[in-house]
Design an enzyme around this catalytic site. Structure first.
Site, PDB file in Angstrom:
ATOM      1  N   CYS A 109       7.442   3.532   4.819  1.00  0.00           N
ATOM      2  CA  CYS A 109       6.047   3.874   4.585  1.00  0.00           C
ATOM      3  C   CYS A 109       5.128   3.488   5.749  1.00  0.00           C
ATOM      4  CB  CYS A 109       5.568   3.272   3.266  1.00  0.00           C
ATOM      5  SG  CYS A 109       4.083   4.059   2.611  1.00  0.00           S
ATOM      6  N   HIS A 206      10.034   3.852  -1.628  1.00  0.00           N
ATOM      7  CA  HIS A 206      10.031   2.468  -2.097  1.00  0.00           C
ATOM      8  C   HIS A 206      10.977   2.369  -3.278  1.00  0.00           C
ATOM      9  CE1 HIS A 206       6.440   1.700   0.344  1.00  0.00           C
ATOM     10  NE2 HIS A 206       5.915   2.800  -0.139  1.00  0.00           N
TER      11      HIS A 206
END
Length: 262
Positions: A109, A206
C-alpha cells in the site's frame, strides 16, 4: 500457512545458526492495517524451515541495518507518508542497490506507492518516491475497499483486502503482480494488482497478505536462503507440524475472503 507440497520430510534441515535478517521499514508510521502480520509470518515460517530469523526495524533517524536478507513495508495514511518521505529519499540509493542485487522485498500500500516515482494527492501536491518500481500513483475521490481475488502465474490465486484511494498505474519497466478477477487492485481501469521489478513485490493487499498467501511468503524465504547460503527451499525438510491445522485455516480464510461480496 501450510507447507508447499513438494517439500520432502526426509531431506536434511539447515543449521539453526543460519540467520536470515528480516528488515521492516517504518513500522512506526507505515503499519496501520495489520501489515506487521507479514513480519510474524516470515518469522514463524523461517523457524519451521530451520533458520534463525533476526527481526529488524527501521524508522526515521535510525541507523540503516547492514546486510538485510528480506525487506518488508506496510501501509499508512498520507500524513505517515509525509513523515517518512525525506528519510526514505535519503536511503533510496541503498534500496535501489539492494533491489538490483535481487534482495527480495514486499511493499504494501503506502510503501508500495512510495517505492514508485510519486504519489500525487487529490489536491495536486506530490510526495516523491524512490522509483524502485516503475509506477505512478494519483489520489482520487473514490475509495477502493473490499476483498480482492487475483491470479498469478507464479503464486497461483492471490487473495487479500484493499482499502485505498490512491490509484496506481504501471510503466513499461514494471510487471503486474497478478491479474484481478474480483475487486479493483491498482486502479479502476486495467485489472492489475500490484507490481514487480526483479524480486521487489508491491501490492495493495492487506489482511495481512502473507497469512493467506503462503506461496508469496515462501518465495521471499526461498530467494533469501538461496542467495545467502545456496540452499534450495524445495530440498529442505517440510515445516514442523504446527499446534493448529494451519493448512485448513489458511484454506478456510482464503475461501471466505474470496466468497464475500465487496
Amino acid at each position: 500457512m501450510g507447507s508447499p507440497a513438494h517439500l520432502s520430510a526426509a531431506s536434511p534441515r539447515p543449521s539453526r545458526l543460519k540467520e536470515i535478517r528480516v528488515l521492516q521499514l517504518y513500522p512506526r508510521d507505515m503499519n496501520i492495517y495489520g501489515d506487521y502480520g507479514n513480519a510474524l509470518v516470515l518469522k514463524r515460517r523461517l523457524e519451521w524451515y530451520g533458520y534463525t530469523p533476526v527481526m529488524l526495524s527501521y524508522d526515521p533517524g535510525d541507523e540503516f541495518p547492514t546486510d538485510p536478507d528480506i525487506l518488508i513495508g506496510g501501509g499508512g495514511q498520507d500524513s505517515g507518508q509525509d513523515r517518512i518521505q525525506a528519510d526514505l529519499l535519503g536511503i533510496g540509493k541503498r534500496l535501489h542497490a539492494l533491489a538490483e542485487q535481487d534482495v527480495p522485498m514486499l511493499m504494501i500500500c503506502g510503501l508500495y506507492q512510495l517505492f514508485g516515482h510519486f504519489f500525487e494527492t487529490r489536491e495536486g501536491s506530490r510526495i516523491s518516491g524512490i522509483g524502485v518500481l516503475d509506477v505512478e500513483t494519483y489520489g482520487t475521490d473514490k475509495r477502493l475497499i473490499g476483498n480482492v481475488v487475483a491470479e498469478s502465474d507464479q503464486f497461483g490465486t492471490v487473495i487479500g483486502y484493499e482499502n485505498h484511494s490512491g490509484q496506481t498505474y504501471l510503466g513499461d519497466d514494471a510487471a503486474p503482480l497478478a491479474a484481478v478477477t474480483a475487486g479493483e487492485g491498482n486502479n479502476q481501469r486495467d485489472a492489475h494488482e500490484g507490481a514487480r521489478h526483479r524480486n521487489v513485490l508491491g501490492s495493495y493487499l492487506h489482511g495481512s497478505l502473507l497469512p493467506k498467501n503462503p506461496a508469496i511468503a515462501d518465495f521471499l524465504i526461498a530467494t533469501a536462503v538461496q542467495q545467502k547460503f545456496g540452499d534450495q527451499l524445495g530440498e529442505l525438510a517440510a515445516p514442523q507440524t504446527a499446534p493448529l491445522p494451519l493448512d485448513a485455516l489458511t484454506d478456510r480464510a482464503r475461501h471466505i475472503a474470496a466468497s464475500r461480496p465487496r
